[in-house]
Design a protein around this motif. Structure first.
Motif, PDB file in Angstrom:
ATOM      1  N   GLN A 117       0.821  -1.196   0.000  1.00 39.87           N
ATOM      2  CA  GLN A 117       0.000   0.000   0.000  1.00 39.87           C
ATOM      3  C   GLN A 117       0.867   1.262   0.000  1.00 39.87           C
ATOM      4  N   GLN A 118       1.899   1.228   0.835  1.00 39.28           N
ATOM      5  CA  GLN A 118       2.787   2.382   0.898  1.00 39.28           C
ATOM      6  C   GLN A 118       3.548   2.563  -0.414  1.00 39.28           C
ATOM      7  N   CYS A 121       1.461   4.300  -2.935  1.00 34.36           N
ATOM      8  CA  CYS A 121       1.453   5.745  -2.680  1.00 34.36           C
ATOM      9  C   CYS A 121       2.723   6.401  -3.216  1.00 34.36           C
ATOM     10  N   ASP A 127       0.590  11.313  -0.705  1.00 32.38           N
ATOM     11  CA  ASP A 127       0.871  11.254   0.737  1.00 32.38           C
ATOM     12  C   ASP A 127      -0.304  10.641   1.488  1.00 32.38           C
ATOM     13  N   MET A 128      -0.130   9.417   1.956  1.00 30.40           N
ATOM     14  CA  MET A 128      -1.225   8.740   2.656  1.00 30.40           C
ATOM     15  C   MET A 128      -1.438   9.314   4.048  1.00 30.40           C
ATOM     16  N   THR A 129      -2.689   9.620   4.349  1.00 30.59           N
ATOM     17  CA  THR A 129      -3.060  10.080   5.687  1.00 30.59           C
ATOM     18  C   THR A 129      -3.632   8.902   6.475  1.00 30.59           C
ATOM     19  N   ARG A 130      -4.527   8.167   5.820  1.00 27.38           N
ATOM     20  CA  ARG A 130      -5.151   6.995   6.439  1.00 27.38           C
ATOM     21  C   ARG A 130      -5.670   6.103   5.327  1.00 27.38           C
ATOM     22  N   HIS A 131      -6.122   4.917   5.694  1.00 29.09           N
ATOM     23  CA  HIS A 131      -6.706   4.051   4.678  1.00 29.09           C
ATOM     24  C   HIS A 131      -7.806   3.198   5.285  1.00 29.09           C
TER      25      HIS A 131
ATOM     26  N   LEU B  97      -7.392   5.832  -4.608  1.00 29.39           N
ATOM     27  CA  LEU B  97      -6.672   6.829  -3.822  1.00 29.39           C
ATOM     28  C   LEU B  97      -7.576   8.059  -3.825  1.00 29.39           C
ATOM     29  N   ILE B 135      -7.377   4.552  -0.082  1.00 31.07           N
ATOM     30  CA  ILE B 135      -6.258   5.237   0.558  1.00 31.07           C
ATOM     31  C   ILE B 135      -6.531   6.735   0.501  1.00 31.07           C
ATOM     32  N   GLY B 137      -5.522  10.706   1.405  1.00 33.75           N
ATOM     33  CA  GLY B 137      -4.320  11.499   1.618  1.00 33.75           C
ATOM     34  C   GLY B 137      -4.304  12.720   0.722  1.00 33.75           C
TER      35      GLY B 137
END
Lengths: 145, 145
Positions: A117-118, A121, A127-131, B97, B135, B137
């Motif tokens: 997942q990262q 991104c 930029d992931m904040t949450r999922h 996303l 996701i 962000g």
DNA sequence: TATATTTATGAGACTCAATCTCACAATAAA
DNA sequence: TTTATTGTGAGATTGAGTCTCATAAATATA
């Protein structure tokens, strides 16, 4: 984390945001943290009322927003129009299997998925904040019925 | 799939379920399929109205449910209380996303995650019907602002 | 084709989670 | 204390979605 420590941390967060220490806010936090269920605001509201604690729906909704913002709670939307909240205090990250028959929510964690997942991104420069990762289907109990 | 083929498939699905072929149902399907956006029911409703097509909100909501059931559409809940729908016609599976700043929705697909997801279900003896992997962000455009 | 039967449509009423209002109450600062 | 500030709560409001039911349209039958 013990109860006193939690209250202290919460008090710190309130101070940091220049929010007042009210009995309602502490009661809502304690009620949420007291179970590992996924709670609806109405549920919290009645639980407190039944304990003789004076609180309004508006205060529950407002406080839940704050608890999410300061990472004491996580909001869960499973698509039925009702927000649910779970305690994040002393709880490690996980995602959810949701039974379409009985509504049961099972927690799972998969490190590999978190890593992938990262990397997605990174690929998208996002930029992931949450999922949220929710798997809907039929749980073992319901299958055997 | 061309338009005529799609209408034929839709007609077959309607027949199979003993539902009548109405201009409204075809119009809603065509409107949804005409774009690759994630559409709200109100959005579809006004788009058709503006084209001079007689349709009600109730019919849009009812038809969207049917389109989801028969796999012509996929429902997307991003937690803001508004259901969005995307065409599944000629569209391969993907997840999303979602930018918290501008609301943009970016699609992604990761085969490894799909496989891991299935193995989680196997571990829990859980029959997956569908899943959502979102996701949240900040997208590249919003980061650079 | 004409008629009967069944199903769909649509305007607006209704539901319900969530938010807003604002007078009053409680908390914290002076 | 006193003052200034913020929070609370009952009930009104909002808005997405659903329901109602009289009417209309589509399909089955003659």
């Amino acid at each position: 984390m013990d109860k006193e420590q939690l209250k202290e941390n919460f008090a710190k967060a309130l101070k940091q945001e220049k929010l007042k220490r009210t009995p309602q806010r502490f009661a809502i936090l304690e009620e949420l943290v007291s179970s590992d269920e996924h709670r609806e605001c109405t549920d919290i509201y009645f639980a407190l009322r039944n304990q003789g604690i004076s609180v309004s729906r508006a205060t529950v909704y407002r406080t839940m927003d704050m608890l999410v913002k300061y990472d004491f709670a996580r909001r869960l939307d499973i698509g039925d129009g009702i927000a649910r909240y779970e305690s994040k205090v002393g709880v490690s990250h996980h995602d959810h299997l949701i039974c379409l028959e009985c509504g049961k929510i099972i927690e799972f964690l998969n490190r590999d998925i978190e890593v992938l997942q990262q990397s997605i991104c990174n690929d998208f420069d996002f930029d992931m904040t949450r999922h949220t990762h929710q798997i809907f289907g039929v749980c073992p109990d319901c299958k055997s019925k």
